[in-house]
Scaffold this active site. Sequence first.
Site, mmCIF file in Angstrom:
data_model
loop_
_atom_site.group_PDB
_atom_site.id
_atom_site.type_symbol
_atom_site.label_atom_id
_atom_site.label_comp_id
_atom_site.label_asym_id
_atom_site.label_seq_id
_atom_site.Cartn_x
_atom_site.Cartn_y
_atom_site.Cartn_z
ATOM 1 N N HIS A 123 -0.203 -3.227 -0.357
ATOM 2 C CA HIS A 123 1.204 -3.077 -0.747
ATOM 3 C C HIS A 123 1.865 -4.454 -0.600
ATOM 4 O O HIS A 123 1.465 -5.244 0.272
ATOM 5 C CB HIS A 123 1.841 -2.067 0.222
ATOM 6 C CG HIS A 123 3.234 -1.655 -0.104
ATOM 7 N ND1 HIS A 123 4.330 -2.424 0.210
ATOM 8 C CD2 HIS A 123 3.715 -0.537 -0.685
ATOM 9 C CE1 HIS A 123 5.431 -1.786 -0.176
ATOM 10 N NE2 HIS A 123 5.083 -0.635 -0.726
ATOM 11 N N ASP A 200 -2.504 -1.568 8.184
ATOM 12 C CA ASP A 200 -1.276 -0.997 7.634
ATOM 13 C C ASP A 200 -1.532 0.507 7.483
ATOM 14 O O ASP A 200 -2.270 0.944 6.599
ATOM 15 C CB ASP A 200 -0.993 -1.662 6.279
ATOM 16 C CG ASP A 200 0.128 -0.971 5.508
ATOM 17 O OD1 ASP A 200 0.605 0.094 5.948
ATOM 18 O OD2 ASP A 200 0.520 -1.492 4.449
ATOM 19 N N GLN A 203 0.218 4.870 4.908
ATOM 20 C CA GLN A 203 -0.233 6.037 4.137
ATOM 21 C C GLN A 203 -1.240 6.886 4.905
ATOM 22 O O GLN A 203 -1.813 7.823 4.350
ATOM 23 C CB GLN A 203 -0.861 5.584 2.809
ATOM 24 C CG GLN A 203 0.107 4.925 1.858
ATOM 25 C CD GLN A 203 1.170 5.892 1.329
ATOM 26 O OE1 GLN A 203 0.995 7.112 1.321
ATOM 27 N NE2 GLN A 203 2.284 5.349 0.877
ATOM 28 N N LYS A 226 7.515 8.202 6.090
ATOM 29 C CA LYS A 226 6.351 8.733 5.359
ATOM 30 C C LYS A 226 5.722 9.893 6.130
ATOM 31 O O LYS A 226 4.834 10.560 5.630
ATOM 32 C CB LYS A 226 5.281 7.658 5.177
ATOM 33 C CG LYS A 226 5.791 6.357 4.629
ATOM 34 C CD LYS A 226 5.325 6.095 3.239
ATOM 35 C CE LYS A 226 5.684 4.692 2.841
ATOM 36 N NZ LYS A 226 5.904 4.531 1.420
ATOM 37 N N CYS A 364 4.602 -1.211 -5.967
ATOM 38 C CA CYS A 364 4.598 -2.356 -5.037
ATOM 39 C C CYS A 364 3.180 -2.850 -4.771
ATOM 40 O O CYS A 364 2.841 -3.226 -3.633
ATOM 41 C CB CYS A 364 5.284 -2.019 -3.714
ATOM 42 S SG CYS A 364 7.007 -1.639 -3.890
HETATM 43 N N1 PMP Z 1 2.276 -0.190 3.137
HETATM 44 C C1 PMP Z 1 1.948 0.857 2.383
HETATM 45 C C2 PMP Z 1 0.494 1.168 2.154
HETATM 46 C C3 PMP Z 1 2.952 1.646 1.824
HETATM 47 O O1 PMP Z 1 2.622 2.708 1.061
HETATM 48 C C4 PMP Z 1 4.303 1.327 2.071
HETATM 49 C C5 PMP Z 1 5.427 2.150 1.466
HETATM 50 N N2 PMP Z 1 5.256 2.488 0.134
HETATM 51 C C6 PMP Z 1 4.589 0.226 2.865
HETATM 52 C C7 PMP Z 1 3.550 -0.515 3.386
HETATM 53 C C8 PMP Z 1 6.002 -0.194 3.168
HETATM 54 O O2 PMP Z 1 6.625 0.770 3.950
HETATM 55 P P1 PMP Z 1 8.196 0.732 4.198
HETATM 56 O O3 PMP Z 1 8.847 0.566 2.877
HETATM 57 O O4 PMP Z 1 8.474 2.055 4.833
HETATM 58 O O5 PMP Z 1 8.477 -0.407 5.124
#
Ligand code: PMP
Length: 406
Positions: A123, A200, A203, A226, A364
């Site tokens: 991401h 990270d 998910q 999430k 993203c």
């Molecule tokens: N890493 C992953 C794999 C994600 O799916 C996301 C959110 N889509 C993020 C990081 C970023 O998370 P946040 O916007 O809650 O900071």
Amino acid sequence: MAFDIRKIRDDFPILHQDVNGKPLVYLDNAATTQKPLQVIDAEAAVYKTINSNIHRGVHHLSNVCTEAFEEVRKKTADYINAESSDEVIFTRGTTESVNLLSSSFGETFLKEGDEIILTEMEHHSNIVPWQLLAQRRGVTVKVVPVTDAGELDMQGFSELLNEKTSLVAVTHISNVLGTINPVEEIIALSHTAGVPVMIDGAQAIHHVPVDVQKLDCDFYAFSGHKMYAPTGVGVLYGKRKWLQQMNPYQGGGEMIDKVSFSGTTFNDLPYKFEAGTPNYAGVIGLGAAIDYLRNMGLEDVWAYEHELFEYALKKMSAVPGIRFVGQARHHTSVISFLLGDAHPFDVGTLLDKLGFALRTGHHCAQPLMDRFRISGTVRASFAFYNTREEVDNLVEALKRVAMMLG
Ligand code: PMP
């Protein structure tokens, strides 16, 4: 199935509404999950009964609120099986957790010429902070390739690891492909080379049991929103040996021991990394979300979601012109697809007219889109409150959309 889906759906008031004159089918859970009443009530109860700034008051409300906040730290540590609750730092979300790490770890440990290994399926929030650090420190970012199936090329990973590698930062589960990465193997290989690893877990934290001691990861980042918790709360877990040595992230109240103009000393862990008034109401909501997930049992959640995913994949395969992006062997309940030559945005817009909430675009993860030579996908991501009936309705809707755009 071990749980009663109707009863569960009653915990989520938002699901019971019409959108564009059709019953809402919410399939954008990888972007954010909906919140059960238990979480909404827990956060509201803070403001109704104990709201007070934490850690500094001598008075009753401040003490009760502080206690409730610190209880969640313990609960979170327990949820991920951290050795100590001092290793749990509350942040605003995964993005802030990664920025904290890149800034504090980067500035404490990295020097010019060092290398950081990321993957092609990260991401943006696990790419850009490292690129900013690379610019500041003269560090190089290396990237593990992704295979056609949407899995990490582990041979490629091994080839990138070398004596210059200072950190590996990799997603546990891809937000686009649903691929579950072999993080145990990545951590073991990295540690053999003497390299720390950040996972990270944005998910993963609500889909698979996470045991940071068993994984032996050095850092693990995730977001509350999430995992059915309020937005604006996240966690960075870090092994004490790293956190103790790392420079603070932001300066301000609470993170200090003693401030004077001749020099300032810093607070103990974890407060050293928690400058300013935290989102204590959100953190207390996170505690309620952990209770909720625990009551359901993550094993049962996983079994239900996985079965729903298999069912959806099979049913959706019958939609004319559908093409799935990524076919990993280990998978969560995320399906990225394209419909013939139709633009994902058009598919998403037509689905919205029919009451379906799906995400479209690059999610993203632009480098991953480049890898598959596409500009975006349509993504259906399922949670435990989704049903087979919703899948059946989605498939019918997709057939209609395929006809309209075909
Ligand atoms: N890493 C992953 C794999 C994600 O799916 C996301 C959110 N889509 C993020 C990081 C970023 O998370 P946040 O916007 O809650 O900071």
